[in-house]
Design a protein around this motif. Structure first.
Motif, mmCIF file in Angstrom:
data_model
loop_
_atom_site.group_PDB
_atom_site.id
_atom_site.type_symbol
_atom_site.label_atom_id
_atom_site.label_comp_id
_atom_site.label_asym_id
_atom_site.label_seq_id
_atom_site.Cartn_x
_atom_site.Cartn_y
_atom_site.Cartn_z
ATOM 1 N N ALA A 116 -32.968 -14.947 -0.067
ATOM 2 C CA ALA A 116 -32.089 -14.306 0.908
ATOM 3 C C ALA A 116 -32.089 -12.789 0.739
ATOM 4 C CB ALA A 116 -30.666 -14.851 0.767
ATOM 5 N N THR A 119 -35.586 -11.340 1.768
ATOM 6 C CA THR A 119 -35.783 -11.416 3.218
ATOM 7 C C THR A 119 -34.879 -10.417 3.931
ATOM 8 O OG1 THR A 119 -36.342 -13.762 3.035
ATOM 9 C CG2 THR A 119 -35.744 -12.941 5.215
ATOM 10 N N LEU A 120 -33.626 -10.302 3.467
ATOM 11 C CA LEU A 120 -32.693 -9.357 4.065
ATOM 12 C C LEU A 120 -33.244 -7.934 4.035
ATOM 13 C CD1 LEU A 120 -29.876 -8.392 5.060
ATOM 14 C CD2 LEU A 120 -29.168 -8.367 2.663
ATOM 15 N N VAL A 123 -36.227 -7.538 6.487
ATOM 16 C CA VAL A 123 -35.799 -7.496 7.895
ATOM 17 C C VAL A 123 -35.157 -6.146 8.213
ATOM 18 C CG1 VAL A 123 -34.219 -8.498 9.579
ATOM 19 C CG2 VAL A 123 -35.542 -9.991 8.083
ATOM 20 N N VAL A 155 -27.440 -8.998 10.239
ATOM 21 C CA VAL A 155 -28.682 -9.438 9.598
ATOM 22 C C VAL A 155 -28.392 -10.221 8.328
ATOM 23 C CG1 VAL A 155 -30.794 -8.649 8.460
ATOM 24 C CG2 VAL A 155 -30.055 -7.564 10.583
ATOM 25 N N THR A 159 -29.399 -14.128 7.855
ATOM 26 C CA THR A 159 -30.302 -14.469 6.754
ATOM 27 C C THR A 159 -29.667 -15.510 5.835
ATOM 28 O OG1 THR A 159 -31.220 -12.217 6.817
ATOM 29 C CG2 THR A 159 -31.642 -13.527 4.838
ATOM 30 N N SER A 160 -28.395 -15.303 5.516
ATOM 31 C CA SER A 160 -27.697 -16.261 4.645
ATOM 32 C C SER A 160 -27.605 -17.632 5.296
ATOM 33 C CB SER A 160 -26.291 -15.733 4.321
ATOM 34 O OG SER A 160 -26.359 -14.487 3.659
ATOM 35 N N PHE A 162 -29.599 -18.868 7.500
ATOM 36 C CA PHE A 162 -30.931 -19.476 7.548
ATOM 37 C C PHE A 162 -31.260 -20.191 6.238
ATOM 38 C CE2 PHE A 162 -35.496 -19.128 6.647
ATOM 39 C CZ PHE A 162 -36.013 -19.850 7.711
ATOM 40 N N TYR A 163 -30.996 -19.547 5.107
ATOM 41 C CA TYR A 163 -31.385 -20.128 3.822
ATOM 42 C C TYR A 163 -30.371 -21.143 3.301
ATOM 43 C CZ TYR A 163 -35.399 -17.045 3.230
ATOM 44 O OH TYR A 163 -36.607 -16.424 3.378
ATOM 45 N N PRO A 186 -41.076 -13.932 3.147
ATOM 46 C CA PRO A 186 -40.796 -12.506 2.920
ATOM 47 C C PRO A 186 -42.066 -11.664 2.863
ATOM 48 C CG PRO A 186 -39.511 -13.868 1.417
ATOM 49 C CD PRO A 186 -40.492 -14.772 2.087
#
Length: 432
Positions: A116, A119-120, A123, A155, A159-160, A162-163, A186
């Motif tokens: 997370a 990826t955060l 993004v 965002v 992201t949170s 999603f995971y 990522p």
């Protein structure tokens, strides 16, 4: 042109060959590390993550300073992004280390916090590019901060979700060709960021932008490396974390260098005249005070020349204010070109200039005035300009700033009353 194209083509071929060789060597390194039996101490992993968090927080503080000075949206968005990424990494690291103390085992699950946070940040690197391309300059910093907080919050939330809404946590698959395929997501995001910041370098030349390009590339390598990790704390795992911290250090270094350059520019502007680039009135007084103190220690004199550009109002009325502005710049350029490295030319009023001459007496000041007059004579621009000059020498004409400037000012206006002795184009002999 043909030769230049041939040279560029040869350079591109060499660059491709070098990149191919580097990729092959890197693949061999990862394959070697994958087969290694090395297992790191959990404390080392915790130290790496905490170091990364501290660097991220430091970058965020410096990025906010840069935003305040330049209103650069990229800096603002990444400041909040690195704060969140640092917090996630710090929390994940502490939770992992505490878990290893309670029940030491390598485990097979990939940390959702790791995915997370990484990826955060990727993004947000892309989001910064998108926002910057739409509205590159901030108009209202207060509203911009609120808007960026909203973007970063959205965002982070997505992201949170999603995971952490996955039906099961991603697992490491030892022995597979890619044991951690989830880390390629990522990696793909950072590939896009690397391409984006590489293209941005065609338009900007800030150190931070080059650092972001390098850092995005390091994060691509980081996630490709960790995707080959078969166990937590193995060699690819540790190398990936080292690469992650290195990318943060690169970005922090770029921000520090940019901020240093920004502070130099601010300092220069605070002490210089915006029109001519010469020292301003404040800087002139500082130099005079410094010269007085030096002369008192060394018992050596220095000289001050004051210049007044004659007939500026007539030039403005006849030719326009742009021509009058150019006349001021012309005199400023002559003062700058004729000065020694130890001299200080300054503009301390609308059409009033000064020149401080260290280690100089009355004769030196007269010769400097003659050189300035000669350079004006070679100017070759229209309309012709004339200047009046007055000089003062420390300590003969005064021992304080006020006394020296007053003596030079009196001499200047005495010359103004004697037109034949003005420093006028074509009348160099009158300078003396």
């Amino acid at each position: 042109m043909a030769r230049r194209g041939k040279i560029w083509g040869t350079f591109r071929i060499r660059l491709v060959l070098l990149a191919t060789l580097a990729t092959a060597l890197y693949a061999l390194l990862i394959w070697h590390l994958r087969g290694s039996s090395y297992i790191a101490d959990p404390l080392l992993s915790a130290y790496l993550d905490m170091a990364g968090s501290l660097v991220a927080f430091t970058f965020a503080a410096n990025a906010m300073v840069r935003f305040r000075g330049t209103h650069d949206r990229v800096s603002l968005i990444l400041a909040f992004g690195f704060v969140l990424a640092g917090l996630i990494e710090a929390g994940t690291s502490m939770a992992f280390y505490r878990g290893m103390l309670v029940a030491p085992h390598l485990g097979e699950q990939i940390g959702l916090g790791w995915l997370a946070g990484r990826t955060l940040l990727g993004v947000l690197l892309l989001a910064a590019l998108v926002v910057e391309s739409r509205i590159p300059v901030s108009r209202d910093p207060g509203k911009e901060i609120a808007g960026v907080m909203l973007i970063v919050g959205a965002v982070a939330y997505l992201t949170s979700v999603f995971y952490f809404m996955l039906p099961r946590a991603p697992k490491i698959q030892p022995g597979a060709f890619i044991p951690r395929p989830w880390d390629l997501l990522p990696a793909a995001i950072y590939v896009a960021a690397t391409i984006g910041y590489g293209r941005r370098l065609r338009r900007v030349d800030a150190v931070l932008d080059r650092a972001l390009f390098v850092a995005a590339g390091l994060n691509v390598i980081c996630h490709i490396t960790i995707s080959e990790s078969q166990h937590v704390l193995d060699a690819p795992y540790v190398l990936a974390h080292v690469l992650m911290v290195s990318s943060y250090v690169v970005v922090l270094g770029g921000t520090l260098l940019d901020n240093a350059r920004l502070f130099d520019q601010v300092s220069h502007r605070a002490a210089s005249d915006s029109l001519t680039g010469l020292a301003n009135h404040r800087r002139l007084l500082e130099v005079l005070e410094s010269e007085i103190q030096r002369s008192r220690r060394t018992d050596r004199s220095f000289a001050v020349l004051l210049f007044d550009l004659d007939g500026l109002k007539k030039i403005n009325d006849r030719y326009g204010h742009l021509t009058g502005t150019r006349a001021i710049k012309r005199l400023g350029a002559v003062l700058r070109s004729i000065s020694r490295s130890i001299d200080t030319p300054a503009r301390y009023g609308g059409d009033e200039f000064a020149l401080v001459l260290p280690e100089s007496g009355a004769a030196d000041a007269e010769r400097a005035a003659a050189r300035i007059c000669e350079r004006l004579n070679q100017d070759g621009q229209e309309p012709s300009i004339s200047v009046s000059v007055g000089q003062a020498v420390y300590p003969a004409d005064g021992t304080s700033i006020e006394q020296l400037l007053s003596a030079a000012d009196i001499a200047l206006y005495k010359m103004k009353g004697r037109g034949r002795k003005k420093l006028h184009l074509g009348h160099i002999a009158a300078c003396l």
